[in-house]
Design a protein around this motif. Structure first.
Motif, PDB file in Angstrom:
ATOM      1  N   ARG A 272       0.866  -1.227   0.090  1.00  0.00           N
ATOM      2  CA  ARG A 272       0.141  -0.138   0.134  1.00  0.00           C
ATOM      3  C   ARG A 272       0.912   1.482   0.039  1.00  0.00           C
ATOM      4  O   ARG A 272       0.547   2.087  -0.675  1.00  0.00           O
ATOM      5  CB  ARG A 272      -0.814  -0.091   1.259  1.00  0.00           C
ATOM      6  N   ASP A 273       1.914   1.239   0.893  1.00  0.00           N
ATOM      7  CA  ASP A 273       2.721   2.400   0.969  1.00  0.00           C
ATOM      8  C   ASP A 273       3.600   2.741  -0.313  1.00  0.00           C
ATOM      9  O   ASP A 273       4.006   3.688  -0.809  1.00  0.00           O
ATOM     10  CB  ASP A 273       3.630   2.587   2.178  1.00  0.00           C
ATOM     11  N   ALA A 274       4.151   1.470  -0.815  1.00  0.00           N
ATOM     12  CA  ALA A 274       4.962   1.325  -2.168  1.00  0.00           C
ATOM     13  C   ALA A 274       4.235   2.043  -3.184  1.00  0.00           C
ATOM     14  O   ALA A 274       4.948   2.685  -3.942  1.00  0.00           O
ATOM     15  CB  ALA A 274       5.456   0.055  -2.230  1.00  0.00           C
ATOM     16  N   GLU A 275       2.939   1.771  -3.486  1.00  0.00           N
ATOM     17  CA  GLU A 275       2.073   2.296  -4.428  1.00  0.00           C
ATOM     18  C   GLU A 275       2.232   3.558  -4.732  1.00  0.00           C
ATOM     19  O   GLU A 275       2.164   4.200  -5.858  1.00  0.00           O
ATOM     20  CB  GLU A 275       0.779   1.586  -4.213  1.00  0.00           C
ATOM     21  N   LYS A 276       2.194   4.550  -3.655  1.00  0.00           N
ATOM     22  CA  LYS A 276       2.289   5.952  -3.456  1.00  0.00           C
ATOM     23  C   LYS A 276       3.544   6.400  -4.377  1.00  0.00           C
ATOM     24  O   LYS A 276       3.613   7.335  -4.798  1.00  0.00           O
ATOM     25  CB  LYS A 276       2.364   6.577  -2.125  1.00  0.00           C
ATOM     26  N   ILE A 277       4.633   5.683  -4.656  1.00  0.00           N
ATOM     27  CA  ILE A 277       5.795   6.214  -5.382  1.00  0.00           C
ATOM     28  C   ILE A 277       5.409   6.621  -6.578  1.00  0.00           C
ATOM     29  O   ILE A 277       6.001   7.650  -7.140  1.00  0.00           O
ATOM     30  CB  ILE A 277       6.898   4.893  -5.345  1.00  0.00           C
ATOM     31  N   GLY A 278       4.664   6.067  -7.313  1.00  0.00           N
ATOM     32  CA  GLY A 278       4.211   6.252  -8.692  1.00  0.00           C
ATOM     33  C   GLY A 278       3.530   7.410  -8.844  1.00  0.00           C
ATOM     34  O   GLY A 278       3.980   8.545  -9.390  1.00  0.00           O
ATOM     35  N   PRO A 279       2.279   7.576  -8.368  1.00  0.00           N
ATOM     36  CA  PRO A 279       1.554   8.851  -8.343  1.00  0.00           C
ATOM     37  C   PRO A 279       2.162   9.980  -7.768  1.00  0.00           C
ATOM     38  O   PRO A 279       2.092  11.206  -8.202  1.00  0.00           O
ATOM     39  CB  PRO A 279       0.207   8.483  -7.717  1.00  0.00           C
ATOM     40  N   GLY A 280       2.772  10.029  -6.727  1.00  0.00           N
ATOM     41  CA  GLY A 280       3.763  10.898  -6.042  1.00  0.00           C
ATOM     42  C   GLY A 280       5.095  11.258  -6.701  1.00  0.00           C
ATOM     43  O   GLY A 280       5.792  12.271  -6.438  1.00  0.00           O
ATOM     44  N   LYS A 281       5.298  10.473  -7.835  1.00  0.00           N
ATOM     45  CA  LYS A 281       6.672  10.622  -8.335  1.00  0.00           C
ATOM     46  C   LYS A 281       7.813  10.881  -7.348  1.00  0.00           C
ATOM     47  O   LYS A 281       8.557  11.878  -7.671  1.00  0.00           O
ATOM     48  CB  LYS A 281       6.495  12.114  -9.483  1.00  0.00           C
ATOM     49  N   LEU A 282       7.806   9.997  -6.459  1.00  0.00           N
ATOM     50  CA  LEU A 282       8.689  10.081  -5.251  1.00  0.00           C
ATOM     51  C   LEU A 282      10.273   9.747  -5.531  1.00  0.00           C
ATOM     52  O   LEU A 282      11.177  10.110  -4.984  1.00  0.00           O
ATOM     53  CB  LEU A 282       8.363   9.236  -4.328  1.00  0.00           C
ATOM     54  N   THR A 283      10.624   9.153  -6.827  1.00  0.00           N
ATOM     55  CA  THR A 283      11.929   8.542  -7.120  1.00  0.00           C
ATOM     56  C   THR A 283      12.228   9.024  -8.679  1.00  0.00           C
ATOM     57  O   THR A 283      11.535   9.139  -9.455  1.00  0.00           O
ATOM     58  CB  THR A 283      11.991   7.164  -6.999  1.00  0.00           C
ATOM     59  N   ASP A 284      13.460   9.252  -8.732  1.00  0.00           N
ATOM     60  CA  ASP A 284      14.291   9.353  -9.982  1.00  0.00           C
ATOM     61  C   ASP A 284      14.784   8.212 -10.518  1.00  0.00           C
ATOM     62  O   ASP A 284      14.986   7.881 -11.702  1.00  0.00           O
ATOM     63  CB  ASP A 284      15.156  10.341  -9.888  1.00  0.00           C
TER      64      ASP A 284
ATOM     65  N   ALA B  45       7.097  -0.910  -5.463  1.00  0.00           N
ATOM     66  CA  ALA B  45       7.980   0.041  -5.476  1.00  0.00           C
ATOM     67  C   ALA B  45       8.619   0.189  -6.802  1.00  0.00           C
ATOM     68  O   ALA B  45       8.902   1.086  -7.453  1.00  0.00           O
ATOM     69  CB  ALA B  45       9.148   0.015  -4.705  1.00  0.00           C
ATOM     70  N   ALA B  46       8.988  -1.251  -7.346  1.00  0.00           N
ATOM     71  CA  ALA B  46       9.614  -1.218  -8.820  1.00  0.00           C
ATOM     72  C   ALA B  46       8.663  -0.896  -9.853  1.00  0.00           C
ATOM     73  O   ALA B  46       8.941  -0.107 -10.934  1.00  0.00           O
ATOM     74  CB  ALA B  46      10.235  -2.668  -9.041  1.00  0.00           C
ATOM     75  N   LYS B  47       7.523  -1.280  -9.878  1.00  0.00           N
ATOM     76  CA  LYS B  47       6.461  -0.994 -10.767  1.00  0.00           C
ATOM     77  C   LYS B  47       6.129   0.315 -10.608  1.00  0.00           C
ATOM     78  O   LYS B  47       5.980   1.105 -11.793  1.00  0.00           O
ATOM     79  CB  LYS B  47       5.353  -1.938 -10.609  1.00  0.00           C
ATOM     80  N   ALA B  48       5.854   0.698  -9.436  1.00  0.00           N
ATOM     81  CA  ALA B  48       5.445   2.137  -9.459  1.00  0.00           C
ATOM     82  C   ALA B  48       6.433   3.231  -9.942  1.00  0.00           C
ATOM     83  O   ALA B  48       6.078   4.434 -10.543  1.00  0.00           O
ATOM     84  CB  ALA B  48       5.187   2.475  -7.959  1.00  0.00           C
ATOM     85  N   ASN B  49       7.771   2.915  -9.744  1.00  0.00           N
ATOM     86  CA  ASN B  49       8.924   3.848 -10.569  1.00  0.00           C
ATOM     87  C   ASN B  49       8.887   3.731 -11.929  1.00  0.00           C
ATOM     88  O   ASN B  49       8.921   4.406 -12.653  1.00  0.00           O
ATOM     89  CB  ASN B  49      10.263   3.322  -9.717  1.00  0.00           C
ATOM     90  N   LEU B  50       8.741   2.423 -12.475  1.00  0.00           N
ATOM     91  CA  LEU B  50       8.668   2.184 -13.897  1.00  0.00           C
ATOM     92  C   LEU B  50       7.492   2.616 -14.516  1.00  0.00           C
ATOM     93  O   LEU B  50       7.458   3.196 -15.789  1.00  0.00           O
ATOM     94  CB  LEU B  50       8.733   0.702 -14.189  1.00  0.00           C
ATOM     95  N   ARG B  51       6.396   3.060 -13.876  1.00  0.00           N
ATOM     96  CA  ARG B  51       5.347   3.581 -14.609  1.00  0.00           C
ATOM     97  C   ARG B  51       5.328   5.111 -14.872  1.00  0.00           C
ATOM     98  O   ARG B  51       4.977   5.519 -15.585  1.00  0.00           O
ATOM     99  CB  ARG B  51       4.030   3.391 -13.553  1.00  0.00           C
ATOM    100  N   ASN B  52       6.328   5.706 -14.262  1.00  0.00           N
ATOM    101  CA  ASN B  52       6.904   7.108 -14.639  1.00  0.00           C
ATOM    102  C   ASN B  52       8.168   7.037 -15.819  1.00  0.00           C
ATOM    103  O   ASN B  52       8.641   8.115 -15.856  1.00  0.00           O
ATOM    104  CB  ASN B  52       7.111   7.802 -13.304  1.00  0.00           C
TER     105      ASN B  52
END
Length: 193
Positions: free
Chosen positions: A69-81, A108-115
């Protein structure tokens, strides 16, 4: 850069995680830690989960993300480069290669890759040159996925086992951020030919 640094349960390689994070922080990067659920909740002969979490939190200034649940926020929040998975186990390689998102690390990996941001994998698995080889091959052909150079850690006693060269993570980050795979991918250990 804001670097997501995800840690899987290759517990014998956790001793390399803190030094790799320190090196990235010394280069001026912010680290957002992510721990697999197993890593976050399992004490082993290599150390207590609570101590590992405390050390990472103190070093990075962030409490690790430890849930899907918390890792999913990485994508829409654009939390990582960029997202690093180090160590990346055979189990996680298989899930990433087959689109399975059921852990904090795979999310987290998926959320990052979506961006369309790079994913850097530091393999650590006893079956890298056997059962996991097909997943490594598939991921090497996946857009925005890169690998930290790796070596056989004990070619005589564990002939299919591979561990990434954790000291090369900062250089591999720079390459991945520039859309390049650091070469060579397979490097000999000191003293090997």
């Amino acid at each position: 850069m804001r670097i997501g640094y995800a840690v899987c349960g290759s517990f014998c390689t956790h001793k390399y995680v803190i030094p790799a994070m320190k090196e990235l922080i010394l280069k001026g990067h912010e680290i957002i830690p992510v721990l697999s659920e197993i890593t976050a909740h399992t004490d082993t002969r290599f150390g207590k989960a609570e101590d590992f979490i405390e050390a990472i939190s103190k070093l990075t200034g962030h409490e690790p993300i430890v849930s899907v649940r918390d890792a999913e926020k990485i994508g829409p929040g654009k939390l990582t480069d960029i997202m690093i998975v180090a160590p990346c186990t055979g189990n996680t390689l298989a899930k990433l290669a087959n689109g399975i998102t059921d852990t904090s690390v795979t999310m987290a990996a998926k959320a990052n890759l979506r961006n369309m941001k790079p994913l850097l994998l530091a393999v650590a698995t006893n079956d890298a040159l056997s059962a996991s080889a097909q997943n490594i091959g598939r991921l090497m052909n996946t857009k925005n996925v890169y690998f930290v150079p790796m070596s056989q850690d004990d070619a005589v006693n564990k002939p299919t086992s591979v561990i990434a060269e954790f000291a090369m993570i900062p250089e591999a980050v720079d390459a991945a951020l520039n859309g390049k795979q650091m070469m060579p991918v397979y490097v000999p250990k000191d003293g090997e030919k």
